[in-house]
Design an enzyme around this catalytic site. Structure first.
Site, PDB file in Angstrom:
ATOM      1  N   CYS A 112      23.890  38.345  34.881  1.00 60.24           N
ATOM      2  CA  CYS A 112      25.046  38.483  35.776  1.00 60.24           C
ATOM      3  C   CYS A 112      24.539  38.500  37.207  1.00 60.24           C
ATOM      4  CB  CYS A 112      25.762  39.795  35.456  1.00 60.24           C
ATOM      5  SG  CYS A 112      27.172  40.132  36.535  1.00 60.24           S
ATOM      6  N   HIS A 154      32.840  36.616  29.933  1.00 61.02           N
ATOM      7  CA  HIS A 154      32.108  37.452  30.902  1.00 61.02           C
ATOM      8  C   HIS A 154      32.893  37.560  32.222  1.00 61.02           C
ATOM      9  CE1 HIS A 154      28.207  38.784  32.872  1.00 61.02           C
ATOM     10  NE2 HIS A 154      28.937  38.441  33.932  1.00 61.02           N
ATOM     11  N   GLU A 155      33.366  36.417  32.713  1.00 63.77           N
ATOM     12  CA  GLU A 155      34.066  36.421  34.009  1.00 63.77           C
ATOM     13  C   GLU A 155      35.422  37.121  33.904  1.00 63.77           C
ATOM     14  OE1 GLU A 155      32.307  35.773  36.501  1.00 63.77           O
ATOM     15  OE2 GLU A 155      30.708  34.818  35.378  1.00 63.77           O
ATOM     16  N   HIS A 158      34.978  40.704  34.303  1.00 61.39           N
ATOM     17  CA  HIS A 158      34.877  41.119  35.716  1.00 61.39           C
ATOM     18  C   HIS A 158      36.254  41.388  36.306  1.00 61.39           C
ATOM     19  CE1 HIS A 158      30.700  40.990  36.772  1.00 61.39           C
ATOM     20  NE2 HIS A 158      30.524  39.743  36.391  1.00 61.39           N
TER      21      HIS A 158
END
Ligand SMILES: [Zn+2]
Length: 200
Positions: A112, A154-155, A158
């Site tokens: 990351c 993953h994004e 966020h």
């Protein structure tokens, strides 16, 4: 380098468009509070000058740091939006959603840009059906598997205020941070050596 870019007003849009569009955004580290915040759905109109400029800047910043994806809040920007590499292109994903996913998980070694030098073994859905809107307001739906599926998950984390370290137990987190520091020291030593060799 520009500072943060949190602009949602008409006046703000004008200000931003007057700026140079191609600017690198600051990358915030894992302690920044915006990384722990859930970013609300974008409900404004398309196209929106601010989002178009932001998409360009996120793409440039992601490329500079060799990332596979980058969420706006990693750069201190409060917009529900990320960019990601997919099939040789870079997608802009506004209001991204996962509407279906595999029961089967895959083991992934993930990095990351907010945790430079840290790599964690995580479990992610093997495939997903994703939906998003681009900066022009065009809506997309696609099945993703392998690396793009991981990057999308993953994004999206966020934008929901979830960091890749959140699932780690305290001891595992401590060990991961120690490894990260060792890795950073090693890279710094390598750069120093290369620099010294280049000037000697
Ligand atoms: Zn990340």
């Amino acid at each position: 380098m520009s500072d943060t870019f949190v602009i949602d007003t008409e006046a703000g849009i004008k200000n931003t468009v007057q700026d140079s569009e191609l600017q690198i955004l600051p990358l915030y580290d894992d302690n920044h509070p915006m990384l722990a915040q859930k970013i609300p759905t974008y409900t404004g109109n398309f196209p929106n000058g601010t989002l178009t400029v932001l998409a360009k800047r996120l793409k440039m910043t992601m490329k500079l740091y060799n990332g596979l994806g980058l969420a706006a809040n990693q750069c201190g920007v409060f917009e529900r939006m990320f960019v990601m590499q997919h099939d040789g292109k870079i997608l802009t994903c506004i209001n991204p959603k996962i509407i279906d996913e595999s029961d089967e998980a895959q083991d992934v070694k993930e990095g990351c840009l907010s945790f430079p030098g840290m790599f964690l073994n995580l479990k992610r859905s093997k495939w997903i059906t994703a939906q998003w809107t681009d900066e022009n307001g065009t809506e997309y739906e696609a099945m993703m598997e392998g690396v793009p599926a991981v990057v999308f998950q993953h994004e999206l984390d966020h934008l929901n205020g979830v960091k890749m370290t959140d699932s780690l137990k305290p001891l595992a987190l401590k060990m991961a941070k120690e490894k990260q520091m060792k890795f950073i020291k090693k890279i710094k030593r390598q750069y120093k050596k290369q620099y010294q060799e280049s000037i000697s």
